[in-house]
Structure formats: structure tokens, C-alpha cells
Design a protein around this motif. Structure first.
Motif, PDB file in Angstrom:
ATOM      1  N   UNK A  69       0.894  -1.284   0.069  1.00 41.85           N
ATOM      2  CA  UNK A  69      -0.053  -0.050   0.145  1.00 41.85           C
ATOM      3  C   UNK A  69       0.838   1.378  -0.130  1.00 41.85           C
ATOM      4  N   UNK A  70       0.338   2.440  -0.548  1.00 45.62           N
ATOM      5  CA  UNK A  70       1.015   3.751  -0.639  1.00 45.62           C
ATOM      6  C   UNK A  70       0.027   4.798   0.058  1.00 45.62           C
ATOM      7  N   UNK A  71       0.447   5.938   0.594  1.00 42.78           N
ATOM      8  CA  UNK A  71      -0.305   6.825   0.827  1.00 42.78           C
ATOM      9  C   UNK A  71       0.204   8.183   0.443  1.00 42.78           C
ATOM     10  N   UNK A 131      -8.659   0.419   4.427  1.00 46.12           N
ATOM     11  CA  UNK A 131      -7.199   0.533   4.228  1.00 46.12           C
ATOM     12  C   UNK A 131      -6.668  -0.365   5.108  1.00 46.12           C
ATOM     13  N   UNK A 132      -7.400  -0.765   6.441  1.00 44.10           N
ATOM     14  CA  UNK A 132      -6.903  -1.784   7.380  1.00 44.10           C
ATOM     15  C   UNK A 132      -6.834  -3.172   6.671  1.00 44.10           C
ATOM     16  N   UNK A 133      -7.914  -3.365   5.973  1.00 46.40           N
ATOM     17  CA  UNK A 133      -8.129  -4.773   5.415  1.00 46.40           C
ATOM     18  C   UNK A 133      -7.425  -4.902   4.137  1.00 46.40           C
ATOM     19  N   UNK A 134      -6.663  -3.806   3.472  1.00 45.17           N
ATOM     20  CA  UNK A 134      -6.190  -4.083   2.212  1.00 45.17           C
ATOM     21  C   UNK A 134      -7.113  -3.723   1.007  1.00 45.17           C
ATOM     22  N   UNK A 138      -0.466  -2.885   4.953  1.00 45.05           N
ATOM     23  CA  UNK A 138       0.847  -3.085   4.533  1.00 45.05           C
ATOM     24  C   UNK A 138       1.318  -1.780   4.141  1.00 45.05           C
ATOM     25  N   UNK A 139       1.441  -0.664   4.897  1.00 46.47           N
ATOM     26  CA  UNK A 139       2.020   0.640   4.174  1.00 46.47           C
ATOM     27  C   UNK A 139       3.404   0.723   3.896  1.00 46.47           C
ATOM     28  N   UNK A 140       4.012   0.855   2.693  1.00 44.36           N
ATOM     29  CA  UNK A 140       5.150   0.767   2.461  1.00 44.36           C
ATOM     30  C   UNK A 140       5.958   1.825   1.566  1.00 44.36           C
ATOM     31  N   UNK A 141       5.002   2.749   1.236  1.00 43.98           N
ATOM     32  CA  UNK A 141       5.214   3.954   0.599  1.00 43.98           C
ATOM     33  C   UNK A 141       4.439   5.169   1.050  1.00 43.98           C
ATOM     34  N   UNK A 156       3.562   2.729   8.976  1.00 45.54           N
ATOM     35  CA  UNK A 156       4.150   1.407   8.355  1.00 45.54           C
ATOM     36  C   UNK A 156       5.126   0.983   9.158  1.00 45.54           C
ATOM     37  N   UNK A 157       5.822   0.028   8.607  1.00 46.60           N
ATOM     38  CA  UNK A 157       7.156  -0.352   9.136  1.00 46.60           C
ATOM     39  C   UNK A 157       8.339   0.076   8.297  1.00 46.60           C
ATOM     40  N   UNK A 158       8.818   1.141   9.006  1.00 48.01           N
ATOM     41  CA  UNK A 158       9.990   1.679   7.959  1.00 48.01           C
ATOM     42  C   UNK A 158       9.607   1.866   6.625  1.00 48.01           C
ATOM     43  N   UNK A 159       8.498   2.581   6.260  1.00 51.23           N
ATOM     44  CA  UNK A 159       7.945   2.809   4.944  1.00 51.23           C
ATOM     45  C   UNK A 159       9.026   3.619   3.972  1.00 51.23           C
ATOM     46  N   UNK A 160       8.976   3.212   2.665  1.00 54.95           N
ATOM     47  CA  UNK A 160       9.687   4.189   1.798  1.00 54.95           C
ATOM     48  C   UNK A 160       9.196   5.659   1.720  1.00 54.95           C
TER      49      UNK A 160
END
Ligand code: ADP
Ligand code: MG
Length: 676
Positions: A303-305, A351-354, A374-377, A398-402
Motif C-alpha cells: 500500500x501507498x499513501x 485501508x486496514x483490510x487491504x 501494509x503501508x510501504x510507501x 507502516x514499518x519503516x516505509x519508503x
């Protein structure tokens, strides 16, 4: 004994004064040393009594001829008169009530007096001047910011006793070879000379050294933030080709866009979190770069935001991303503060469910209850409106997202180094092909009617127009500043009487703003009378004319931003800057704008003309306030300090014993940043 000792222990300070000094943010001995003069009184070049301009502050050198006995003019009010001479003419020093001042003068002795000269051609006097023995060493006196209870005298004596400390040399943070290479004086000398310079010539090297330290520390702080980021582990994305994105776009990306996208993708493929800034001129197409990154994340199941500073802009990004990405199967959600609780809850669940791949929104996105699968960006637009802290809290989702930051303002490289020093930078230095240059004119109020008629004619031809005013309502204090409310009212009568006019400004309720902006975008409004809310990123390709009222009240970069709201479509566009009575400076600035359409060049000019403080408006946006260095004027020093910082950092100096003092400074700055 350390420079971090409380000021209380300085000779002549004590608890009471220490308390007062806190108002000046002075707590320690070091704070006193770094309470730098805001100017100086130069007593080194006295004028003769007859030359001294009446009614003005001046310095004279005199010998006391005769001290008259005090005269009691009324109860508790004594006047002392002292006759002085400079060998050519005479003058009288008048002292009210201060026996102390009176006693500081002795007959036959020489003094420097500093004060306002009054009188007439034949008799001159000075009331309660500043008095210094001629033999005393300081001929240049520092002038400080003061607070109630702390007089200039007291402040100077505080500084003097701090300068007497044995441990003054402890303020040195740099090794000798660096000082030599960079032609810097020692920190101790700099501190001494900045307060009580031996002569005027010593002020510049002292200032240079202290400014260097400030810049060096800032850059080092940025480098250690960057290092901290690099020690985290991010999700390394797989090498998925995004050619479908390229081919589905309605246009060919510029080389600069492609390069920026490649840089981002290469970062995201690594397991160190990306921390990148896309710096690009208005209209250089930053959103298309952001969308490419979102698509890449999507292909990797992430996921991105994208966070925008205003709802209008969030709406627009949402529309753009849906346009670019929905055909590729990406599910984009919009989340913003003005939605109903139910709508928000539904989006958040998704967002929580993807269920959604990309979230676009305002600050509401960082609200406590928003969760991602899974926010990654994390992308933030127009980042100089956000503090560092806000960026951080979004990243925690997220976990250390980009992280990708898109700046709205093209800024000079030296400034970027300091402000975004913790980021890698991709520069979009190329505009999409086929953009027509916006014809820009700077005119006076005399041509207003003509400008309006021109805009009306364009509207007749099917275009839309903006009229931008600096204020929303009638200004307080009777200043004649054009405001949206009145302007719109007046325009309904004149050349625009057949046009659909709407107003837009920041104080309108979010929903009203939104519907006005939508109306304008959909072509239901011909003329938008507005404040700078339209400044950030609003995209209406059919808008071809912008008239800016009181253009001299805006900064150059801001005007360039504003101008970027037109010329976004196929039509030749125009920007007319009206300034009623521009001064020489304003004329120069406005001319810079008519001459150039290069945002980087304009921001360079803007920075030179206004300095970095004004450049960013009131708040410095997460950047610690610089006390000494001037990012605009000291650009060579900025480069030198930042190169030196990179070298020192790379060589591990901060971790060494010798680097302790400097490291403490850097840590202190970082601590301060966190408070902001
Ligand atoms: P900014 O960098 O100011 O944020 P935007 O991303 O809003 O610019 O893009 C400005 C406009 O240019 C948008 O309408 C966008 O769709 C369009 N655009 C972006 N890249 C290109 C390109 N390579 N060719 C043509 N138009 C483009
Ligand atoms: Mg933009």
C-alpha cells in the motif's frame, strides 16, 4: 566548571538576574556567550562638537572642564551640569538625578560620550549620555536584545564576566587543521571579537566563524538524521517492470521524470528506507512521478499513501491518481477531514483490510485511528508546509516505509542542502514538451481596467480566469489592500457583469471551498476571485488568465507558484501583475518574473532579495532558526560548511574524543528540532 553552568554563577548575576535572563532564553554561561550583539556602537571615530549633527546620536571625545554643583529643581529632582570641551568648542553634559553618572566624571580627564546632541549653534548639550573613560579599551560597544530589568550595562557586564572564564577555550569544536584549511579563526577569538571587537575589521571574521559553526552543525544534524534512517530496514521491493504505466499515460514522460522515477524505484528495491525529495518547478509533473511509485508498490503488493496540505489538493491528487492508476487495476481511496464519520470509518476499514492500494488524503490520514494493512510507501506533497514531526508520525503507520517528498517550491541547491539535508534529491529540471510560455506583464493600477477587459474577452472566448487578491476582507487599519470580498462585489457590475463569478479563500468552510473549486474545474464558474489558496497545485487546464492584485505584496516564488495555475492546458496563457505604486525594489522583483519562467532561477533571486526567513513565510517549517548565518548571503560559506560537514561525518569525527564538543552541539540541535 563548564560552559553549561548556570548563569547564576557568573560574577554579578545571582538568582534574581538569572531569572530575568531566562526571558532572553539565557540559562547557561554558554547562552550568554552566544547571546550575540544585534549591532554595535562605534565609539572609535568621535566627531568634533561643532560637527555633531543636532538631534542625532553621536560620539564625541571631550575633556571635563568644570563640574557644577547640583541644582535642586524640585523635590527629588536634581540636575547636574558638567562643562566639557574638545579643544575647539564647548558643550554641557546634563545629568538628571544620577549622582553615579555625575561621579563617574572627573575634571581634567578625557572621556568618550555617546548620546543625542541638542542645543543650537552656539550652545550644545547632551543629556545623560553613555560615558566611557577615554583610556578604557573598548571603542566598539555591543548592543544586545534586552529585557526588562536587564539594562545594556548589565548585559555587557554579564558578557564581560563570561569572557573572563578560564574555560572559554572549551567552546572550540573543530580541529586545528580544519580551521586552517577553511581560514577560520578560533572559536574563543570569535566569541571575544563578536562581543568586544578590537576594531571594526574583526567583526567579519568572527561572524564568519560563528556562522560556519551554525551551518556545519545544521548539516551534521541532517546527516545524522539521514544515518538514523539508513540504519532502519525497509521492505525491499522486487524488480517489477512498470511499462504498463508508461504506455497507459496520455502523454510521454519527460526525461527528467523518467530519471526521477528510476531513482525512486532503485531506492525502493533496497532494504534501506527510501528518503527522497522530488524537487521540481511548477508544472514539471511531480504527480506523475508519485503515481509511478504507487504503481510500483502496488505491483509489489504494497500500500501507498499520498498526503496533501489542503483538501482541494487532496481531491485533485485523488482524481489524478484515479485517472492514471484505476485503469491498471489500482484501487485508490480518498480520506479527508471533512468527510462524515461514517464515510471515514468505511475508508479506514478498507485501508486496514487491504481493500485499497493507495490512500490519498490530508492530515486526517495521520489521525490516530487510521491503520494500514501494509503501508510501504509514504508520499507527502508540498512538504515545506509540514513539520518534520508530522512527516514522522505518518511514517509510523507502516514499518519503516519508503518515503518520498514532493516539494512545491523549486529552491536553490544550497538551500535544499540545508533544509532537506537528510534527503536524497531528484531534480525535475525540465517541463513537459509543448508548454507555452505564460506571457507575463507587470503593470500599474492605471492599466487595471484594460487587464480586466482582456480577461473578460478571454472568458468570452471560452477560457476561465483568476483574480488573486492578498486579503480576504477589508484590511484593518484602513490599508488599501485589495480584498476578495470587495473585489468580487465590484466586479459584478463592470466588464464581468455577464460572467459567472465566485470567490474562494482560506476562511470559507471546507465544503464550500470544495464545491467552488469543483465548479471552477468543471467550467461552471468563469472567474474566480481568490486569495493564495489556489497557490498550491490546483490544476484547471482551461484557465488562461491570471490577474494578481497588489502583486508587490507577494514573494517572487509565491508569484511564480501562482502563475503556475495558468498555462496548464493547450491555450496561450497570460499573467498580469498589478502593483499600484511599486518601489524600485518591487519593480525589480516583478521584472525578474516577467523576464523568466524558470522557477529555480526565480527562487534564487527571491532568496537573495528577501532572505530565507521571509522566503518560507513566518514559520521556518521545521528548520531551526539560524541566528547568525544567512542562507542567502552566505552561499559560499554554506557550501564550505556543508562540504566540511560531509568530510567530518565521513571520517567518524563525531564519534571521536576530539569530536565530543561538536557532537554535543549536534545532539542539542536535534533535540531542539524534536520540540518543534
Ligand atoms: P507539479 O509538478 O506542479 O505538481 P503536476 O504533477 O500537477 O505538476 O502536473 C502538471 C500537469 O502536467 C498535469 O496536468 C499533468 O497531468 C501534466 N503532465 C505531467 N507530466 C506530463 C508530461 N510528461 N507531458 C505532458 N503533460 C504532463
Ligand atoms: Mg503539484
Amino acid at each position: 566548571m563548564s560552559l553549561s553552568d548556570s548563569v547564576m554563577y557568573l560574577g554579578g548575576v545571582g538568582p534574581k538576574r538569572a531569572e530575568l535572563l531566562k526571558k532572553l532564553d539565557i540559562h547557561t554561561v554558554r547562552d550568554v556567550l552566544y547571546h550575540l550583539p544585534r549591532s554595535y556602537i562605534d565609539l572609535s571615530a568621535p566627531v568634533s562638537i561643532s560637527e555633531a549633527a543636532l538631534g542625532e546620536q553621536c560620539t564625541v571625545r571631550v575633556r571635563v572642564v568644570k563640574k557644577r554643583p547640583p541644582a535642586l529643581i524640585r523635590k527629588n529632582m536634581r540636575i547636574y551640569k558638567v562643562l566639557c570641551t574638545d579643544g575647539e568648542s564647548d558643550m554641557t553634559v546634563v545629568i538628571f538625578n544620577s549622582v553615579y553618572l555625575y561621579n563617574s566624571l572627573s575634571e581634567g580627564e578625557d572621556y568618550i560620550l555617546y548620546g543625542r546632541m541638542s542645543g543650537n549653534l552656539t550652545s550644545r548639550e547632551m543629556s545623560s549620555p553613555m560615558i566611557l573613560k577615554y583610556s578604557s579599551a573598548d571603542k566598539i560597544l555591543p548592543v544586545y536584545h534586552l529585557t526588562e530589568g536587564i539594562s545594556a550595562q548589565v548585559m555587557r557586564s554579564c558578557v564581560r564576566s563570561a569572557l573572563k572564564r578560564q574555560d572559554l577555550a572549551d567552546c572550540e569544536t573543530l580541529p586545528g587543521d580544519i580551521l586552517r584549511e577553511c581560514s577560520l579563526i578560533s572559536c574563543e577569538d570569535a566569541i571575544r571579537q563578536i562581543h568586544f571587537p578590537q576594531n571594526e575589521g574583526m567583526i567579519a571574521p568572527a561572524r564568519r566563524r560563528l556562522a560556519f559553526d551554525e551551518l556545519l552543525t545544521l548539516r551534521l544534524a541532517m546527516l545524522s538524521m539521514r544515518e538514523k534512517n539508513r540504519s532502519l530496514t525497509a521492505y525491499a521491493m522486487g524488480n517489477k517492470p512498470i511499462s504498463r504505466y508508461y504506455s497507459s499515460l496520455p502523454f510521454e514522460l519527460t526525461k527528467a521524470q523518467k530519471r526521477a522515477i528510476e531513482e525512486c524505484l532503485s531506492d525502493m528495491r533496497g532494504n534501506i528506507p527510501m528518503n527522497r525529495l522530488v524537487l521540481g518547478d511548477v508544472g514539471s509533473g511531480k504527480t506523475a512521478v508519485a503515481a509511478a511509485c504507487c504503481y510500483f508498490a502496488f505491483l509489489n503488493g504494497c500500500q501507498s499513501c499520498l498526503m496533501a496540505p489542503t483538501e482541494i489538493l487532496a481531491d485533485q491528487h485523488y482524481d489524478t491518481l484515479v485517472g492514471f492508476l484505476a485503469p491498471l487495476g489500482v484501487r485508490v481511496a480518498l480520506l479527508k477531514g471533512s468527510m462524515t464519520a461514517k464515510e471515514k470509518a468505511q475508508i479506514k476499514r478498507g485501508l486496514a483490510s487491504g481493500e485499497y492500494d493507495v490512500a490519498v488524503g490530508t492530515h486526517a490520514l495521520i489521525g490516530e485511528s487510521t491503520e494500514f494493512r501494509n503501508l510501504s510507501l509514504v508520499i507527502t506533497d508540498e512538504q515545506h508546509r509540514f513539520g518534520v514531526k508530522q512527516r514522522d508520525s505518518l511514517a509510523k503507520k507502516g514499518e519503516n516505509p519508503h518515503r518520498l517528498v514532493m516539494s512545491a517550491t523549486p529552491i536553490p541547491r544550497t538551500l535544499a542542502l540545508m533544509i532537506y539535508g537528510e534527503l536524497d534529491i531528484s531534480i525535475l529540471d525540465e517541463l513537459p514538451k509543448g508548454r507555452k510560455k505564460i506571457e507575463t506583464y507587470a503593470v500599474t493600477g492605471k492599466l487595471r481596467e484594460r487587464a480586466y477587459r482582456f480577461a473578460a474577452k478571454q472568458i468570452d472566448e471560452g477560457r476561465q480566469a483568476y483574480i488573486v487578491c492578498p486579503a480576504i476582507e477589508d484590511a484593518e487599519g484602513g490599508l488599501d489592500i485589495k480584498n476578495v470580498t470587495e473585489r468580487a462585489r465590484a466586479l459584478k457590475e463592470g466588464v464581468f457583469k455577464n460572467c459567472r463569478i465566485a470567490i474562494l479563500h482560506g476562511k470559507m468552510p471546507a465544503q464550500t471551498k470544495e464545491s467552488v473549486m469543483r465548479g471552477f474545474k468543471e467550467g461552471k464558474i468563469d472567474l474566480l476571485v481568490c486569495t493564495t489558496v489556489v497557490e498550491v497545485g490546483v490544476d484547471v487546464p482551461n484557465a488562461a488568465v491570471m490577474v494578481v492584485e497588489d502583486a508587490d505584496r507577494f514573494g517572487l516564488s509565491q508569484l511564480h507558484q501562482l502563475r503556475g495555475r495558468v498555462g496548464r492546458g493547450e491555450y496561450q496563457s497570460y499573467c498580469i501583475l498589478i502593483a499600484e505604486n511599486p518601489g524600485e525594489d518591487s519593480k525589480k522583483r516583478l521584472r525578474a518574473l516577467t523576464a523568466s519562467s524558470d522557477g529555480f532561477a526565480i527562487s534564487e533571486a527571491d532568496l537573495k532579495l528577501r532572505g530565507p526567513g521571509d522566503f518560507f513565510g513566518q514559520a521556518q517549517h521545521g528548520l531551526p532558526r539560524l541566528k547568525i548565518a544567512d542562507l542567502a548571503a552566505d552561499s559560499d560559506l554554506v557550501r564550505l560548511a556543508s562540504d566540511t560537514a560531509d568530510r567530518l561525518y565521513g571520517s567518524g569525527f563525531l564519534a571521536s574524543k576530539q569530536g565530543r564538543a561538536l557532537k554535543n552541539r549536534v545532539d542539542a540541535l536535534l533535540g531542539e528540532g524534536a520540540k518543534n
